[in-house]
Write a protein that holds these residues in place. Structure first.
Motif, PDB file in Angstrom:
ATOM      1  N   LEU A  68       0.906  -1.101   0.004  1.00 50.56           N
ATOM      2  CA  LEU A  68       0.031  -0.151   0.160  1.00 50.56           C
ATOM      3  C   LEU A  68       0.881   1.253  -0.010  1.00 50.56           C
ATOM      4  O   LEU A  68       0.477   2.197  -0.934  1.00 50.56           O
ATOM      5  CB  LEU A  68      -0.979  -0.164   1.200  1.00 50.56           C
ATOM      6  CG  LEU A  68      -2.180  -0.869   0.976  1.00 50.56           C
ATOM      7  CD1 LEU A  68      -2.971  -1.194   1.970  1.00 50.56           C
ATOM      8  CD2 LEU A  68      -2.938  -0.790  -0.438  1.00 50.56           C
ATOM      9  N   PRO A  69       1.916   1.553   0.615  1.00 49.97           N
ATOM     10  CA  PRO A  69       2.648   2.611   0.775  1.00 49.97           C
ATOM     11  C   PRO A  69       3.352   2.859  -0.492  1.00 49.97           C
ATOM     12  O   PRO A  69       3.304   3.888  -0.995  1.00 49.97           O
ATOM     13  CB  PRO A  69       3.810   2.544   1.898  1.00 49.97           C
ATOM     14  CG  PRO A  69       3.151   1.579   2.923  1.00 49.97           C
ATOM     15  CD  PRO A  69       2.200   0.544   1.749  1.00 49.97           C
ATOM     16  N   ILE A  70       3.842   1.929  -1.199  1.00 49.72           N
ATOM     17  CA  ILE A  70       4.387   1.834  -2.597  1.00 49.72           C
ATOM     18  C   ILE A  70       3.378   2.391  -3.569  1.00 49.72           C
ATOM     19  O   ILE A  70       3.730   3.195  -4.429  1.00 49.72           O
ATOM     20  CB  ILE A  70       5.140   0.448  -2.793  1.00 49.72           C
ATOM     21  CG1 ILE A  70       6.382   0.111  -1.935  1.00 49.72           C
ATOM     22  CG2 ILE A  70       5.797   0.435  -4.370  1.00 49.72           C
ATOM     23  CD1 ILE A  70       6.817  -1.198  -2.276  1.00 49.72           C
ATOM     24  N   LEU A  71       2.175   1.714  -3.442  1.00 47.52           N
ATOM     25  CA  LEU A  71       1.122   1.939  -4.455  1.00 47.52           C
ATOM     26  C   LEU A  71       0.726   3.510  -4.291  1.00 47.52           C
ATOM     27  O   LEU A  71       0.409   4.160  -5.169  1.00 47.52           O
ATOM     28  CB  LEU A  71      -0.038   1.240  -4.047  1.00 47.52           C
ATOM     29  CG  LEU A  71      -1.230   0.722  -5.100  1.00 47.52           C
ATOM     30  CD1 LEU A  71      -0.572   0.343  -6.406  1.00 47.52           C
ATOM     31  CD2 LEU A  71      -2.401   0.330  -4.812  1.00 47.52           C
ATOM     32  N   HIS A  72       0.828   3.866  -3.052  1.00 50.13           N
ATOM     33  CA  HIS A  72       0.406   5.219  -2.910  1.00 50.13           C
ATOM     34  C   HIS A  72       1.592   6.186  -3.417  1.00 50.13           C
ATOM     35  O   HIS A  72       1.040   7.247  -4.177  1.00 50.13           O
ATOM     36  CB  HIS A  72       0.525   5.583  -1.228  1.00 50.13           C
ATOM     37  CG  HIS A  72       0.057   7.013  -0.661  1.00 50.13           C
ATOM     38  ND1 HIS A  72       0.067   7.175   0.507  1.00 50.13           N
ATOM     39  CD2 HIS A  72      -0.735   7.874  -1.379  1.00 50.13           C
ATOM     40  CE1 HIS A  72      -0.360   8.408   0.437  1.00 50.13           C
ATOM     41  NE2 HIS A  72      -0.755   9.044  -0.523  1.00 50.13           N
ATOM     42  N   MET A  73       2.577   5.869  -3.237  1.00 49.83           N
ATOM     43  CA  MET A  73       3.706   6.748  -4.040  1.00 49.83           C
ATOM     44  C   MET A  73       3.461   6.942  -5.489  1.00 49.83           C
ATOM     45  O   MET A  73       3.459   7.888  -6.146  1.00 49.83           O
ATOM     46  CB  MET A  73       4.962   6.269  -3.525  1.00 49.83           C
ATOM     47  CG  MET A  73       6.034   7.426  -3.623  1.00 49.83           C
ATOM     48  SD  MET A  73       7.653   6.429  -3.009  1.00 49.83           S
ATOM     49  CE  MET A  73       7.797   5.231  -4.259  1.00 49.83           C
TER      50      MET A  73
END
Ligand SMILES: Nc1nc2c(ncn2[C@@H]2O[C@H](COP(=O)(O)OP(=O)(O)OP(=O)(O)O)[C@@H](O)[C@H]2O)c(=O)[nH]1
Length: 393
Positions: free
Chosen positions: A206-211
């Motif tokens: 999720l944090p990578i997807l967010h970025m």
């Protein structure tokens, strides 16, 4: 090979506490993005719920503690949903939000009531958690997204975990109804394992997807002309270079389109009317070309259209159609009808080795001829006179 329950529990607890701290740290750094706070809460609730239910089971059925643990576990799945809801914020997730809310209220009442009847509370909790996960999975349903595979991975993990929870609920129910002594330790291990997987995938993906999503949005913003919404000059050139360099495309036609006497429109009706004319011309041009064609605003009142795979004679027919469409378009500004025309120059590149600069210059020269010969005309590079297109498409 089955994990022994205590090791599974210790691992699940350790991972959830660590991920809880990790999400809490991101939430502190990004207070506007509420998803991380929800996920931190979800991991915290899961850890507390696990401790409560395991303690109740090992001390021989402390019903109140077990029911409290069940409520916390259910709320942890609701926390996961809320995080993903804030993460997505699509129309679908807004619709699912109502469903998740109804389910959580219903499940809280059902778990509280079931706690009066012993082990049935664990069955109700398993089913309620599985249902919440399936609602959560719906948030990630996207028909078109550049991150399709990441969404698919998340959905798969959510569905697998929901399935295991359903299975656990069913086995618990059978065990309760049949009154037999089925050993559910392996199934419990499996539930913990799939939850562990879900927690890890959530924390990593999720944090990578967010970025990546943010980066994608910035790129999109930077590549789109604010006024007309077509490609900016930079984005057009980038896409056009890539297309011209593609060996699979035999030829390209480039159209340079310029609004005639645009200065007069600004001077007569004002700058806002000029802006409206630019918007309307861009809309007309876009409506008249294929999805595979590339259109960009090159600056001021000049547009470029690259038509991959199209020879100049065919591009001529389309260009003449575009010219006619612009001349006939009704542009209304403050109740007044404003008319405008465009001049178009066309050049063709048949060799991959042809330089882009010369294609651009040739189309520009043809455009200049169209302007010089009276405007509202289409000129092909190399022609001395504008002529109507010779055939139809
Ligand atoms: N309203 C508006 N005007 C713009 C914009 N960008 C450039 N212009 C104006 O477009 C006009 C272009 O004028 P010229 O280059 O003389 O060309 P033209 O009047 O169209 O004449 P020809 O091209 O010879 O037919 C200038 O007055 C610019 O100020 C814009 O974003 N909005």
């Amino acid at each position: 090979m089955s994990l022994s329950v205590p090791i599974g529990i210790v691992m699940a607890l350790a991972v959830n506490v660590l991920v809880c701290i990790y999400f809490a740290a991101i939430a502190k750094a990004q207070p506007t993005h509420r998803a991380y706070a929800w996920w931190a809460v979800s991991c915290g609730l899961f850890s507390a719920g696990l401790v409560a239910t395991v303690t109740a089971a090992s001390s021989g059925g402390l019903q109140f503690l077990n029911a409290t643990g069940c409520l916390l576990l259910l709320l942890s799945t609701y926390g996961l949903f809320c995080g993903l809801y804030h993460f997505e914020l699509t129309r679908t997730s807004a619709r699912l939000y109502q469903k998740a809310q109804s389910l959580v209220y219903l499940a809280l009442v059902a778990i509280t009531a079931a706690s009066l009847f012993g082990p049935v509370v664990n069955v109700v909790t398993s089913f309620a958690m599985a249902s919440m996960l399936l609602i959560t999975e719906g948030c990630f349903y996207h028909r078109k997204s550049p991150f399709q595979s990441a969404y698919a991975a998340l959905r798969a993990v959510l569905v697998v975990h929901a399935f295991i929870l359903f299975l656990q609920g069913t086995v618990l129910l059978v065990k309760m109804l049949a009154g037999n002594d089925i050993d559910i330790a392996t199934l419990f291990d499996l539930t913990l394992l799939t939850h562990l997987l879900l927690t890890l995938v959530t924390a990593l993906v999720l944090p990578i997807l967010h970025m990546l999503r943010k980066q994608h949005q910035w790129q999109k913003l930077a590549s789109r002309d604010d006024l007309t919404t077509v490609n900016t000059r930079g984005a057009f050139l980038q896409k056009a270079y890539a297309s011209v360099a593609d060996n699979n495309i035999a030829q390209h036609s480039l159209l340079m389109v310029d609004i005639d006497l645009f200065k007069n429109i600004n001077d007569t009706y004002g700058h806002s009317c000029g802006d409206e004319v630019l918007r309307q011309v861009a809309r007309t041009l876009k409506a008249g070309i294929r999805n595979t064609d590339i259109i960009g605003r090159m600056g001021g009142e000049e547009f470029a259209i690259l038509m991959p795979g199209l020879p100049m004679d065919k591009a001529h027919i389309i260009a003449d159609r575009l010219r006619g469409a612009v001349a006939e378009a009704d542009i209304m500004f403050n109740g007044e009808r404003v008319t405008t025309t465009v001049s178009i120059g066309i050049a063709e590149s048949t060799d991959v080795l042809d330089s882009w600069d010369s294609l651009f210059e040739d189309a520009d020269k043809a455009l200049y001829s169209a302007k010089r010969r009276g405007r509202n005309l289409v000129f092909l590079f190399g022609d001395r006179f504008s002529s109507p297109p010779v055939s139809s498409l």
